[in-house]
Design a protein around this motif. Structure first.
Motif, PDB file in Angstrom:
ATOM      1  N   GLY A   5      25.950  27.826  10.781  1.00  0.00           N
ATOM      2  CA  GLY A   5      27.314  27.331  10.749  1.00  0.00           C
ATOM      3  C   GLY A   5      27.319  25.866  10.367  1.00  0.00           C
ATOM      4  N   VAL A   6      28.248  25.473   9.475  1.00  0.00           N
ATOM      5  CA  VAL A   6      28.309  24.099   8.970  1.00  0.00           C
ATOM      6  C   VAL A   6      29.739  23.588   9.073  1.00  0.00           C
ATOM      7  N   SER A   7      29.892  22.374   9.588  1.00  0.00           N
ATOM      8  CA  SER A   7      31.219  21.769   9.728  1.00  0.00           C
ATOM      9  C   SER A   7      31.134  20.280   9.439  1.00  0.00           C
TER      10      SER A   7
ATOM     11  N   SER B 142      33.219  25.262   7.394  1.00  0.00           N
ATOM     12  CA  SER B 142      34.614  24.945   7.671  1.00  0.00           C
ATOM     13  C   SER B 142      35.321  24.540   6.383  1.00  0.00           C
ATOM     14  N   SER B 143      36.650  24.518   6.447  1.00  0.00           N
ATOM     15  CA  SER B 143      37.426  24.116   5.271  1.00  0.00           C
ATOM     16  C   SER B 143      37.142  22.656   4.900  1.00  0.00           C
ATOM     17  N   SER B 144      36.866  21.821   5.907  1.00  0.00           N
ATOM     18  CA  SER B 144      36.563  20.415   5.616  1.00  0.00           C
ATOM     19  C   SER B 144      35.259  20.285   4.851  1.00  0.00           C
TER      20      SER B 144
ATOM     21  N   CYS C 103      32.647  19.331  -0.505  1.00  0.00           N
ATOM     22  CA  CYS C 103      31.626  19.673  -1.506  1.00  0.00           C
ATOM     23  C   CYS C 103      32.171  19.627  -2.923  1.00  0.00           C
ATOM     24  N   ARG C 104      33.483  19.729  -3.080  1.00  0.00           N
ATOM     25  CA  ARG C 104      34.139  19.639  -4.398  1.00  0.00           C
ATOM     26  C   ARG C 104      33.544  20.634  -5.396  1.00  0.00           C
TER      27      ARG C 104
ATOM     28  N   ILE D 132      41.648  28.110  12.095  1.00  0.00           N
ATOM     29  CA  ILE D 132      41.105  27.325  10.984  1.00  0.00           C
ATOM     30  C   ILE D 132      40.633  28.257   9.883  1.00  0.00           C
ATOM     31  N   ALA D 133      40.647  27.710   8.660  1.00  0.00           N
ATOM     32  CA  ALA D 133      40.146  28.465   7.516  1.00  0.00           C
ATOM     33  C   ALA D 133      38.634  28.358   7.465  1.00  0.00           C
TER      34      ALA D 133
END
Length: 498
Positions: free
Chosen positions: A412-414, A458-460, A465-466, A486-487
């Motif tokens: 998991g990455v946020s 996460s969406s952030s 990452c663009r 959250i998305a």
């Protein structure tokens, strides 16, 4: 390794010659006197008295002084029992020489008064001359012996240190006093003798006596200065070289204490300091095995600055865990499980570090890594996703441990704001990261179970990452601990940058 009997005998013989070498210096001064005055008939009497007391009797005394040290070298007594004798060896040796030389000098100087038919060219000395010689020469012989034996003691201490590992721990000498005595004996004593002769004699007698004074002073000062400089400067040289080695990073240095004064005490404290540095380095190396070296450096830097307060920074958090680890643990022996887990963690660590991340904590079969805190990482969101993809590729193509266990991992990455700081109580502190971003990364790792995915971000993180990765939107989900859904996005590890 203890000393052999031959080595012990050589050490004792060396000391005896050092302690009794003053007898030969006395004969040399007598030779100067008879050569200048032509009083050769008295040479045998002067030499015999000097050899009998300063060589013979002094030899017997020196043997007794060395006996406790010999017993230690032979293993008959512990080092603690001879420390005092060892550190006082120069003073004891010089004291007995001083007492014996008073008798010798008084006998040699007074013979013209009570043995008139000795063929002397010069008349008997004045009372002032006699008193001066009886003071100056014994003081000179005392000083000479003290520094000669001190020089010997330095070599003996080095030998004991190298063979037995013991260092002096008692210090009775005084470095300033040594310097003062050396200066007085070398400079003031010869001048005092010359001044007394100037007021005691005139004419040819004055010329001869001053010539004797100068010649004797040149001989005595030359020999004494050599041993004085060695005795005073040798320990400082040893300490200076050791300091240079430590400054160069060599913490294996341990030097022998070779003097019985403040310099010796300073050398002992230097050894204690290096021991402390070596212990701290060992603790730091051990610390580094359990905590990422960048985390350790941050903790040490912050503690060195006296900081414990938290700081807010933008970072990307990565959580990873092994799928079905509890089931795998049931059929593996403990040593096989630990072996496979260590192999797995080594595989996971490499991509994290390569992409600029720092492992904060190992949590059972998983780990918690951060990008951009405490180690700065440019484009940290993209770096964390690259690391996640590389982890999946590395884990998926191999087995782990001697048992050859296949493992699957969830990540998991946020990305967002985190609070970093030292957390703990008393002497137990840990640098950790806190905040919703950390909690969200942990929840995303767990949500992989529900969505059948390997990497969730996460969406952030996706926005930061663009593009450049194969992100697949999975809609909005409610996450425990957050008030709003959250998305979330999955990442295909077979597609995109790596």
């Amino acid at each position: 390794m203890s000393a052999t009997h031959a080595e012990i005998a050589a050490l004792r013989r060396h000391y005896l010659w050092r302690a009794t070498s003053v007898a030969f210096l006395s004969v040399a001064i007598n030779l100067i006197y008879v050569s200048i005055t032509g009083a050769w008939p008295i040479l045998w009497r002067s030499a015999a008295s000097g050899f009998f007391l300063l060589l013979g009797v002094n030899w017997l005394i020196a043997r007794q002084l060395f006996e406790p040290i010999r017993r230690f070298l032979d293993g008959e007594t512990p080092f603690e029992n001879i420390q005092r004798r060892l550190t006082q060896l120069p003073l004891l040796s010089a004291r007995y020489v001083g007492l014996l030389s008073i008798v010798v000098v008084a006998f040699q100087t007074s013979t013209p008064w009570w043995i008139p038919s000795v063929g002397l060219v010069l008349p008997p000395p004045t009372i002032a001359d006699f008193a001066t010689i009886c003071i100056v020469l014994p003081v000179f012989f005392f000083t000479y012996t003290y520094f000669v034996v001190s020089d010997y003691l330095a070599g003996l201490c080095e030998f004991i240190f190298s063979r037995y590992g013991h260092n002096l721990g008692l210090f009775f000498g005084s470095y300033p006093l040594k310097l003062l005595v050396a200066l007085v004996v070398i400079s003031v004593a010869p001048l005092a003798t010359i001044v007394v002769h100037l007021f005691s004699y005139d004419g040819e007698r004055l010329q001869l006596d001053i010539l004797i004074d100068v010649a004797s002073a040149v001989l005595g000062i030359t020999i004494s200065a050599y041993f004085i400089s060695r005795s005073l400067l040798r320990p400082i040289g040893i300490l200076s070289r050791a300091m240079t080695s430590v400054a160069g990073g060599d913490l294996a240095v341990r030097v022998p204490v070779t003097s019985n004064d403040e310099v010796g005490e300073l050398t002992g404290r230097f050894n204690d300091m290096v021991d402390g540095l070596r212990e701290r380095e060992r603790i730091r190396e051990t610390f580094g095995r359990y905590v990422d070296e960048n985390i350790a450096a941050a903790i040490l830097r912050r503690q060195g600055d006296g900081q414990r307060s938290g700081e807010i920074a933008e970072a990307t958090i990565l959580f990873t865990d092994i799928e079905r680890f509890t089931t795998i643990a049931e059929y593996l022996a403990p040593h096989e499980l630990v072996d496979a887990l260590n192999d797995y963690l080594e595989t996971v660590l490499e991509p994290i570090r390569r992409h600029g991340g720092v492992v904060n904590t190992f949590i059972g079969d998983g780990l918690f890594a951060s990008f951009n805190v405490p180690l700065a990482c440019e484009n940290h969101a993209a770096a964390a996703v690259r690391a996640a993809i590389d982890i999946q590729r590395a884990v998926g193509r191999r087995t782990f441990g001697m048992a050859g266990v296949a493992l699957a991992t969830r990540i998991g990455v946020s990305t967002g704001s985190v609070i970093g700081g030292d957390v703990g109580a008393g002497k137990r502190l840990s640098f950790t990261l806190l905040g919703d971003t950390v909690n969200l990364a942990a929840r995303l790792e767990e949500l992989n179970k529900d969505h059948g995915t390997r990497i969730l971000v996460s969406s952030s993180t996706c926005a930061a990452c663009r593009g450049g990765f194969a992100f697949q939107p999975l809609g909005k989900v409610a996450v425990r601990g957050l008030s709003e859904p959250i998305a979330i996005f999955s990442v295909d590890p077979t597609v995109g940058k790596a």
